[in-house]
Design a protein around this motif. Structure first.
Motif, mmCIF file in Angstrom:
data_model
loop_
_atom_site.group_PDB
_atom_site.id
_atom_site.type_symbol
_atom_site.label_atom_id
_atom_site.label_comp_id
_atom_site.label_asym_id
_atom_site.label_seq_id
_atom_site.Cartn_x
_atom_site.Cartn_y
_atom_site.Cartn_z
ATOM 1 N N VAL A 58 -12.570 18.397 10.067
ATOM 2 C CA VAL A 58 -12.504 19.546 10.993
ATOM 3 C C VAL A 58 -11.114 19.638 11.608
ATOM 4 N N ARG A 59 -10.599 18.474 12.043
ATOM 5 C CA ARG A 59 -9.293 18.491 12.679
ATOM 6 C C ARG A 59 -8.225 18.993 11.711
ATOM 7 N N ARG A 69 -8.692 21.054 9.207
ATOM 8 C CA ARG A 69 -8.867 22.502 9.038
ATOM 9 C C ARG A 69 -8.255 23.251 10.218
ATOM 10 N N ARG A 70 -8.449 22.692 11.410
ATOM 11 C CA ARG A 70 -7.899 23.303 12.617
ATOM 12 C C ARG A 70 -6.370 23.327 12.550
ATOM 13 N N ASP A 119 -4.588 23.288 9.872
ATOM 14 C CA ASP A 119 -4.251 24.304 8.859
ATOM 15 C C ASP A 119 -4.224 25.695 9.480
#
Lengths: 194, 194
Positions: free
Chosen positions: B1-2, B4-5, B7
């Protein structure tokens, strides 16, 4: 016929002068009857010459502008071009600020739609341009400015002074005139630390 | 998740930087596909973060304003309060002029309705006010002005410089800064011949 014409012209002038005083003391919402009373004419006479409140305000602005134009020509002939230019700037800002306030008041009162314009703009610009060049030649005003710059600065100062009262206007005009006086301007190269 | 964030944040930044460059070179009507291409992201990604062209322009203005606010704090700490104030004035006029041009372009293109505002206005005014007082205490700037006057003068200069190009802007800012420098201003009493 000639006597009637002279009467009419005198009435128009009396109404215009009374309107100017009344707008200054009571604002543009002052009743038309009150203006007629102060001018010493009947309301019918007033309406015949000025069918709307907006036409009355416009007449006041036009009269003030032609008076100013005379004054500008007078200043343009003055011996000290520098002082004359600074006086012209100050008085023009005053005129434009007053005109803007009348115009805004009209709009708020829902009376006028169009913005009032200062008449004789071209003539005024020409007079101002001549005076600017004379003041520059006399070493009283910086040389890196043209008439268009000066006109825009006056406009900007009017907008900045808008509705802030006469003292604020005076301060802003003083800054502008002192900036114009800076004949040995260090320019902006001396301004910005990297 | 981190990841993706991270990105997503990188994409947002890339799009914003690409948009800023594209607006500067081709104007706000530059196609969104072109901005996405330059940013190296898909059009879908761009639209997810910036659903409208106006939101993209606003992001550019906000980013430039926060950068400017950092710069203002930096100048506020500078040793020479006078030079720092003049630099702040010059750079703020530049920022506001750029913002106004983007805003006008948007309006002309029929894209945005509201005027873009400079964010963090209060903070900026506070920083500017502190710097003004320091420059006045150092004898570098005339004492007859407050922060509100300065703010209005900057606004007036921006309006005067509007759409006249960088050289005209530079001249008008120079006049204003020289006017601010006039610590021994003769004032307006010395101006007007009767």
């Amino acid at each position: 016929v000639r006597a009637r014409r002279a009467d009419a012209l005198r009435n128009i002038k009396n109404v215009r002068v009374a309107a100017e005083d009344a707008f200054a003391s009571d604002g543009v919402t002052v009743p038309v009857d009150e203006i007629a009373r102060r001018a010493g004419v009947g309301v019918g006479t007033l309406y015949r010459h000025f069918p709307t409140k907006a036409s009355l305000v416009e007449a006041v602005v036009v009269a003030r502008s032609s008076k100013f134009l005379e004054r500008a020509h007078e200043l343009a002939e003055g011996p000290d071009a520098g002082s004359c230019l600074f006086a012209l700037v100050q008085e023009l800002v005053q005129l434009a600020t007053d005109k803007k306030e009348l115009s805004d008041e009209l709009a708020r009162a829902g009376i006028g739609q169009d913005k009032l314009r200062l008449p004789a703009k071209e003539e005024l610009e020409r007079v101002m341009g001549d005076l600017l060049r004379r003041a520059q030649d006399a070493g009283r005003v910086r040389r890196d400015l043209g008439t268009a710059d000066l006109g825009r600065m006056i406009m900007g100062t009017c907008l900045a002074a808008d509705h802030q009262g006469p003292q604020s206007t005076e301060r802003l005009v003083a800054v502008m005139c002192d900036g114009l006086r800076a004949v040995n301007s260090p320019g902006l190269r001396a301004v910005a630390p990297a």
